[in-house]
Every structure is written in structure tokens, then in C-alpha cells.
Design a protein around this motif. Structure first.
Motif, PDB file in Angstrom:
ATOM      1  N   CYS A  99      75.301  42.831  53.997  1.00  0.00           N
ATOM      2  CA  CYS A  99      75.563  43.449  52.691  1.00  0.00           C
ATOM      3  C   CYS A  99      76.596  44.554  52.854  1.00  0.00           C
ATOM      4  O   CYS A  99      76.312  45.577  53.500  1.00  0.00           O
ATOM      5  CB  CYS A  99      74.282  44.021  52.085  1.00  0.00           C
ATOM      6  SG  CYS A  99      73.051  42.778  51.661  1.00  0.00           S
ATOM      7  N   ALA A 100      77.763  44.363  52.284  1.00  0.00           N
ATOM      8  CA  ALA A 100      78.842  45.345  52.446  1.00  0.00           C
ATOM      9  C   ALA A 100      78.502  46.675  51.781  1.00  0.00           C
ATOM     10  O   ALA A 100      78.989  47.723  52.196  1.00  0.00           O
ATOM     11  CB  ALA A 100      80.142  44.795  51.873  1.00  0.00           C
ATOM     12  N   ASP A 101      77.679  46.640  50.747  1.00  0.00           N
ATOM     13  CA  ASP A 101      77.199  47.869  50.121  1.00  0.00           C
ATOM     14  C   ASP A 101      75.851  47.574  49.466  1.00  0.00           C
ATOM     15  O   ASP A 101      75.428  46.419  49.364  1.00  0.00           O
ATOM     16  CB  ASP A 101      78.205  48.429  49.099  1.00  0.00           C
ATOM     17  CG  ASP A 101      78.560  47.436  48.005  1.00  0.00           C
ATOM     18  OD1 ASP A 101      77.648  47.013  47.270  1.00  0.00           O
ATOM     19  OD2 ASP A 101      79.737  47.071  47.894  1.00  0.00           O
ATOM     20  N   PHE A 102      75.177  48.618  49.026  1.00  0.00           N
ATOM     21  CA  PHE A 102      73.813  48.475  48.502  1.00  0.00           C
ATOM     22  C   PHE A 102      73.754  47.566  47.284  1.00  0.00           C
ATOM     23  O   PHE A 102      72.789  46.825  47.086  1.00  0.00           O
ATOM     24  CB  PHE A 102      73.246  49.854  48.162  1.00  0.00           C
ATOM     25  CG  PHE A 102      71.779  49.832  47.814  1.00  0.00           C
ATOM     26  CD1 PHE A 102      70.817  49.797  48.815  1.00  0.00           C
ATOM     27  CD2 PHE A 102      71.366  49.829  46.490  1.00  0.00           C
ATOM     28  CE1 PHE A 102      69.465  49.768  48.503  1.00  0.00           C
ATOM     29  CE2 PHE A 102      70.018  49.798  46.167  1.00  0.00           C
ATOM     30  CZ  PHE A 102      69.063  49.765  47.176  1.00  0.00           C
ATOM     31  N   VAL A 121      72.215  46.063  58.680  1.00  0.00           N
ATOM     32  CA  VAL A 121      72.951  45.378  59.754  1.00  0.00           C
ATOM     33  C   VAL A 121      74.130  44.656  59.120  1.00  0.00           C
ATOM     34  O   VAL A 121      73.947  43.759  58.293  1.00  0.00           O
ATOM     35  CB  VAL A 121      72.057  44.364  60.495  1.00  0.00           C
ATOM     36  CG1 VAL A 121      72.802  43.784  61.700  1.00  0.00           C
ATOM     37  CG2 VAL A 121      70.747  45.007  60.935  1.00  0.00           C
ATOM     38  N   ASP A 122      75.347  45.018  59.530  1.00  0.00           N
ATOM     39  CA  ASP A 122      76.514  44.474  58.827  1.00  0.00           C
ATOM     40  C   ASP A 122      77.779  44.589  59.675  1.00  0.00           C
ATOM     41  O   ASP A 122      77.842  45.378  60.618  1.00  0.00           O
ATOM     42  CB  ASP A 122      76.715  45.219  57.508  1.00  0.00           C
ATOM     43  CG  ASP A 122      77.785  44.599  56.633  1.00  0.00           C
ATOM     44  OD1 ASP A 122      77.864  43.363  56.574  1.00  0.00           O
ATOM     45  OD2 ASP A 122      78.554  45.359  56.013  1.00  0.00           O
ATOM     46  N   HIS A 123      78.795  43.806  59.267  1.00  0.00           N
ATOM     47  CA  HIS A 123      80.072  43.824  59.991  1.00  0.00           C
ATOM     48  C   HIS A 123      81.252  44.155  59.087  1.00  0.00           C
ATOM     49  O   HIS A 123      82.407  44.076  59.527  1.00  0.00           O
ATOM     50  CB  HIS A 123      80.318  42.462  60.671  1.00  0.00           C
ATOM     51  CG  HIS A 123      80.620  41.339  59.726  1.00  0.00           C
ATOM     52  ND1 HIS A 123      81.773  40.577  59.805  1.00  0.00           N
ATOM     53  CD2 HIS A 123      79.930  40.831  58.679  1.00  0.00           C
ATOM     54  CE1 HIS A 123      81.759  39.650  58.862  1.00  0.00           C
ATOM     55  NE2 HIS A 123      80.642  39.789  58.166  1.00  0.00           N
ATOM     56  N   HIS A 124      81.004  44.498  57.823  1.00  0.00           N
ATOM     57  CA  HIS A 124      82.109  44.789  56.915  1.00  0.00           C
ATOM     58  C   HIS A 124      82.650  46.211  57.142  1.00  0.00           C
ATOM     59  O   HIS A 124      81.864  47.174  57.145  1.00  0.00           O
ATOM     60  CB  HIS A 124      81.655  44.659  55.462  1.00  0.00           C
ATOM     61  CG  HIS A 124      81.316  43.261  55.070  1.00  0.00           C
ATOM     62  ND1 HIS A 124      80.040  42.752  55.152  1.00  0.00           N
ATOM     63  CD2 HIS A 124      82.096  42.250  54.609  1.00  0.00           C
ATOM     64  CE1 HIS A 124      80.052  41.497  54.746  1.00  0.00           C
ATOM     65  NE2 HIS A 124      81.279  41.161  54.426  1.00  0.00           N
ATOM     66  N   PRO A 125      83.961  46.365  57.296  1.00  0.00           N
ATOM     67  CA  PRO A 125      84.545  47.705  57.488  1.00  0.00           C
ATOM     68  C   PRO A 125      84.301  48.634  56.311  1.00  0.00           C
ATOM     69  O   PRO A 125      84.331  49.859  56.472  1.00  0.00           O
ATOM     70  CB  PRO A 125      86.051  47.415  57.648  1.00  0.00           C
ATOM     71  CG  PRO A 125      86.130  45.989  58.068  1.00  0.00           C
ATOM     72  CD  PRO A 125      84.983  45.299  57.392  1.00  0.00           C
ATOM     73  N   THR A 126      84.066  48.053  55.125  1.00  0.00           N
ATOM     74  CA  THR A 126      83.857  48.874  53.925  1.00  0.00           C
ATOM     75  C   THR A 126      82.410  49.325  53.763  1.00  0.00           C
ATOM     76  O   THR A 126      82.091  50.035  52.808  1.00  0.00           O
ATOM     77  CB  THR A 126      84.288  48.087  52.662  1.00  0.00           C
ATOM     78  OG1 THR A 126      83.605  46.826  52.631  1.00  0.00           O
ATOM     79  CG2 THR A 126      85.786  47.845  52.672  1.00  0.00           C
ATOM     80  N   ASN A 127      81.523  48.937  54.679  1.00  0.00           N
ATOM     81  CA  ASN A 127      80.126  49.353  54.582  1.00  0.00           C
ATOM     82  C   ASN A 127      80.023  50.869  54.693  1.00  0.00           C
ATOM     83  O   ASN A 127      80.596  51.477  55.607  1.00  0.00           O
ATOM     84  CB  ASN A 127      79.298  48.686  55.681  1.00  0.00           C
ATOM     85  CG  ASN A 127      77.804  48.817  55.443  1.00  0.00           C
ATOM     86  OD1 ASN A 127      77.259  49.907  55.443  1.00  0.00           O
ATOM     87  ND2 ASN A 127      77.141  47.694  55.248  1.00  0.00           N
TER      88      ASN A 127
END
Length: 334
Positions: A99-102, A121-127
Motif C-alpha cells: 500500500c503506497a499510502d493509507f 510493508v511496501d516498496h513504493h518510494p512515495t510511501n
């Protein structure tokens, strides 16, 4: 063979913190982003496998249904729709994956207790690190890659169904190991999974090559309205509700359509505009790297990666096309 663990400051520490989060709890809600893709579903299943190995109980849920093409994964049928949850007590231990954001969690967030603790747990740079505990590796190709690291760090060995899920997430988020996010660690991880018996060639055929008739008809309609900017550096496809109804296609059949716009020689950014049943327009952007589409998506309230991102508008198709194409054009000029 085990893939060499990436080494950068604090990564081992965040893996320890994630394991501590899991060991401290007993019962978990596992959720991925709405309209889940291969990495989201695979990550849901892999983290649930880890929970089972550590003697924890869990419920897997998503706002959206599991895509049909991912239904073969072991445990996929156990991922419940939010509307099907019958537990009355809110969940106080959450694991959100990919999930890049909530906001990407969707209405499932209504199931969280006010004081819930959340592992992100995430891999997006924008998280933005929305969890109480965060395990984020922006250079990872997929969230399953991080989960593989976590499992290795925990001293566990994947069984074949779990290994197949990890491989599925890697395969889909790297475009069949063709995108620029295909790093040595990705290939080492894939090799480790093949050694465990994963049938990589069968997964590639099923996930990357097979098309439904509805998907092919939708592609035909989409290519019929393929449009280009005056300098041919931007190409886009529009799909409206009428197209979906005429072809019998679902939103799942839209996956990969944006690549046909991006793959035209000379095009730096490909865009797919998709009308939704609630009157909104979803936008998928793919870049050669000449423009950071995550920054463009973020300016419209979305997010993603430098080369792949998306956003959503509550506006008409014509207005959205004009705004997004203009923003991409300005980014390319810059």
C-alpha cells in the motif's frame, strides 16, 4: 541457494522490528491495496504464510475481489471481501502490504481499532511511513522481495506454494524480469525460488502471455483511439464504461493495456485513462525514465514509482486527459 541480502543502513534493523511486531501479536488482519495486482495478492499470501509459520492466527481481506488469473495461488480463495467479514470486534494488529499510502487500504480501514498497531510493508518510494512499524525498501522491485528477505532473516525456508507466490509477485511487478527494477537481487531471489521447484515457465505463460477474449476485444477498442502529443513523446488510450460493457471485459482485463501506448517507438510516457462505474477516471502512467511519473501522480493525489504510477480523478474524461497530458508535457520539457 539463498539470494544475497541487500545491505544498506538500518535495513537489518527494520527487518528485526517487523519480526518483533509479528512476534508480539497473536491475531492479525492482513490487507493489501484495493484492486490488487499480482504483487498485492502474492504479498498477502506470503505474509500470511509467515504468520502461520510463527504460530499466529490471521484473517486476509481486501476491498476488491482476487483477480481470476491469480486464483490458482494457494490460499487465494481464503482472501475475504471486506463485506464478508463477520467479526464484530475491530482488529488491533494490522499488516498492510504493497500500500503506497493509507488511503490505498480502502474501506477495510474501518475494521481497525482506534488504537490499532500497523506494520506497513511496501516498496513504493512515495510511501509516507503510515505504520506504527514500517518495513519499506524503495529500491525493491516488489513487496514480495522484501517479504522474502524477512523470511530469510527469520531463518525460515519457503515451501513450494509460498515460493510460487513470491515468484508470482516478482514476475508481475518486473514485467517478466524486463523492467529496470530487475536487479541482481531480484534474479538471485528468482533463482532461489526456481531451486525450490517453482515452475517459472508455466507462471510466465499463464500470467504474461494468456489473454481472455474480452481482453483482446478491449485491446482492439483501446488501440482504435490511441492518441499522441504533437511531438509524439506522449501516447494515451481511453477506455470508458461503454467499452467494458461492449466487450464483456472487467477492470482486471485492463492490466497491461497502458504498455501498448508506452511501447511505441519514440514515446517517453504512455498513459491509460479508465472510466470507473462511479463516474471517476483512473489514470495509469508508464515512463521510459525521461519523466518521473510518480511526481506527476503525486501532484494529483496519487503515487507510485518513477517509471510506473497512477492517480484518480473525480472529473470527466476530457478534463482529466487535458490536465494529465499537460502535466506530463511540462515534466518532459523540464
Amino acid at each position: 541457494m539463498t539470494a544475497h541480502m541487500p545491505s544498506f543502513p538500518a535495513y537489518a534493523q527494520t527487518l528485526d522490528e517487523a519480526l518483533a511486531f509479528i512476534r508480539e501479536g497473536d491475531h492479525f488482519l492482513v490487507v493489501a491495496h484495493v484492486q490488487p495486482d499480482g504483487d498485492a495478492i502474492s504479498s498477502t499470501l506470503v505474509v500470511s504464510w509467515l504468520l502461520g509459520q510463527l504460530g499466529k492466527t490471521f484473517v486476509m481481506v481486501n476491498e476488491s475481489a482476487v483477480p481470476l488469473r491469480l486464483g490458482f495461488l494457494d490460499g487465494a480463495a481464503e482472501i475475504r471481501l471486506n463485506s464478508d467479514l463477520t467479526e464484530e470486534r475491530p482488529f488491533d494488529r494490522i499488516i498492510a502490504v504493497d500500500c503506497a499510502d493509507f488511503r490505498r487500504i480502502g474501506v477495510v480501514a474501518d475494521r481497525f481499532a482506534p488504537d490499532a498497531k500497523l506494520l506497513n510493508v511496501d516498496h513504493h518510494p512515495t510511501n509516507d511511513g503510515f505504520g506504527t512499524t514500517n518495513l519499506i525498501r524503495p529500491d525493491a522491485a516488489a513487496t514480495v522481495e522484501i517479504l522474502y528477505d524477512l523470511i530469510v532473516h527469520a531463518g525460515l525456508t519457503l515451501d513450494l506454494p509460498a515460493a510460487t507466490a513470491v515468484y508470482t509477485g516478482l514476475l508481475t511487478d518486473t514485467g517478466g524480469f524486463r523492467y529496470s527494477n530487475t536487479t541482481p537481487h531480484v534474479m538471485q531471489t528468482a533463482a532461489s525460488l526456481l531451486e525450490l521447484g517453482v515452475a517459472g515457465h508455466r507462471l510466465a505463460e499463464h500470467l504474461l502471455e494468456k489473454m481472455t477474449k474480452a481482453q483482446l476485444l478491449l485491446l482492439q477498442k483501446g488501440l482504435a483511439n490511441l492518441a499522441f502529443s504533437s511531438d509524439n513523446r506522449i501516447a494515451w488510450i481511453q477506455v470508458d464504461i461503454a467499452d467494458l460493457q461492449a466487450t464483456g471485459a472487467s477492470s482486471e482485463d485492463l492490466e497491461g493495456l497502458v504498455n501498448y501506448a508506452r511501447n511505441v517507438e519514440g514515446v517517453d510516457v504512455g498513459i491509460l485513462f479508465k472510466e470507473t462505474t462511479d463516474g471517476c477516471v483512473k489514470v495509469s502512467l508508464r515512463s521510459s525514465g525521461a519523466a518521473d511519473v510518480s511526481a506527476i501522480a503525486r501532484s494529483f493525489g496519487g503515487g507510485g514509482h518513477v517509471r510506473a504510477a497512477g492517480c484518480r480523478f473525480e472529473a470527466g474524461m476530457a478534463t482529466v486527459v487535458d490536465q494529465v497530458v499537460q502535466a506530463v508535457s511540462e515534466a518532459l520539457k523540464a
